[in-house]
Motif scaffolding. Sequence first.
Motif, short mmCIF file in Angstrom:
data_model
loop_
_atom_site.label_atom_id
_atom_site.label_comp_id
_atom_site.label_asym_id
_atom_site.label_seq_id
_atom_site.Cartn_x
_atom_site.Cartn_y
_atom_site.Cartn_z
N PRO A 3 0.70 -1.31 -0.07
CA PRO A 3 -0.05 0.24 -0.08
C PRO A 3 0.77 1.20 -0.03
N VAL A 4 2.18 1.47 0.71
CA VAL A 4 2.95 2.33 0.56
C VAL A 4 3.59 2.65 -0.65
N ILE A 5 3.76 1.65 -1.51
CA ILE A 5 4.34 1.80 -3.00
C ILE A 5 3.33 2.24 -3.63
N LEU A 9 3.26 5.67 -5.70
CA LEU A 9 3.17 5.76 -7.14
C LEU A 9 2.07 6.70 -7.61
N PHE A 10 0.97 6.65 -7.14
CA PHE A 10 -0.37 7.50 -7.24
C PHE A 10 -0.04 9.09 -6.89
N THR A 11 0.97 9.17 -5.85
CA THR A 11 1.17 10.47 -5.46
C THR A 11 2.30 11.05 -6.65
N SER A 12 3.23 10.29 -7.14
CA SER A 12 4.09 10.79 -8.28
C SER A 12 3.18 10.95 -9.45
N ILE A 13 2.37 10.20 -9.90
CA ILE A 13 1.46 10.46 -11.02
C ILE A 13 0.67 11.72 -10.72
N SER A 14 0.20 11.90 -9.64
CA SER A 14 -0.38 13.02 -9.51
C SER A 14 0.45 14.35 -9.59
N TYR A 15 1.64 14.33 -9.12
CA TYR A 15 2.66 15.42 -9.37
C TYR A 15 3.04 15.63 -10.76
#
Length: 107
Positions: A3-5, A9-15
């Motif tokens: 879940p952390v990964i 990943l989703f945070t990086s995609i959002s950025y």
Amino acid sequence: MEPVISFALFTSISYLTNACDTLREKCVVSITANAAHAAALVHNSIGIVTQLNPVLGYEASASIAKEALATGKSVHDIAVTERQLLTQAKWDEIFTFENLIRPVFMQ
């Protein structure tokens, strides 16, 4: 641990999405080209001498390029004005925008 990964990943995609949107809004939308300046950059480049190879041959084209590099003169001034290897009409025919992006090698 997964879940952390996934969160990272989703945070990086959002950025990345936000960065792409900002780039599009601030740098791409409503940008216009300065056609006169772009044409001047092309016509004052020594690299355009390659367009003369099929017409003048390698030796003459290389000689023009060497002189342009050494003296700072334009390829046009050397080929048309000084050496008179081409007429202005022939130069204009060779260096049309269409011929620069899709060369038609003329003899």
